[in-house]
Design an enzyme around this catalytic site. Sequence first.
Site, mmCIF file in Angstrom:
data_model
loop_
_atom_site.group_PDB
_atom_site.id
_atom_site.type_symbol
_atom_site.label_atom_id
_atom_site.label_comp_id
_atom_site.label_asym_id
_atom_site.label_seq_id
_atom_site.Cartn_x
_atom_site.Cartn_y
_atom_site.Cartn_z
ATOM 1 N N CYS A 31 0.832 -1.213 0.000
ATOM 2 C CA CYS A 31 0.000 0.000 0.000
ATOM 3 C C CYS A 31 0.865 1.262 0.000
ATOM 4 C CB CYS A 31 -0.908 -0.051 1.233
ATOM 5 S SG CYS A 31 -1.749 1.495 1.626
ATOM 6 N N CYS A 34 0.115 3.735 2.850
ATOM 7 C CA CYS A 34 0.596 3.142 4.109
ATOM 8 C C CYS A 34 2.089 3.392 4.270
ATOM 9 C CB CYS A 34 0.333 1.637 4.136
ATOM 10 S SG CYS A 34 -1.404 1.166 4.012
#
Length: 109
Positions: A31, A34
Site C-alpha cells: 500500500c 501506508c
Amino acid sequence: MKTVTDSSFTTEVEEASDGQVVVVNFSASWCGPCKAMKPQVEALEQSLNGAKFVYCDIDDAPNQTEKFGVMGVPTYIVMRNRKEQTRLVGSGPHVLSGIEDAITKHSGE
C-alpha cells in the site's frame, strides 16, 4: 513500532490496552499511502508518551482484519480497555492529528 500478527494480537493489543492506549496501524506492505504514512506515525509515536503503537499487516493478520472490519488501509484503531475507541481511515495530516487527539482523550481513562 512493534509488528503484531493474529497470534500476538491478544497479548500485544487487547491485554496491553487494559493499562494504556494502544494504536493499531492496520496496513499492508503493498500500500503506497501506508508506506508514506509509516514514518510520520513513527515520529508521532516518538513524540507522545503513554501510548503503545503497533503495526498490523492485514496479510499477516487476516483474523484480526476481519474481526475489526478493516475495509481499507491504512486504518488506525485506537484501543483502550480492550475496546475500539476511535477509528481513522486514510492518510494525511488530519489522520495524524486525529490519532493524537484520540490518545489525549483516552489516556486519562
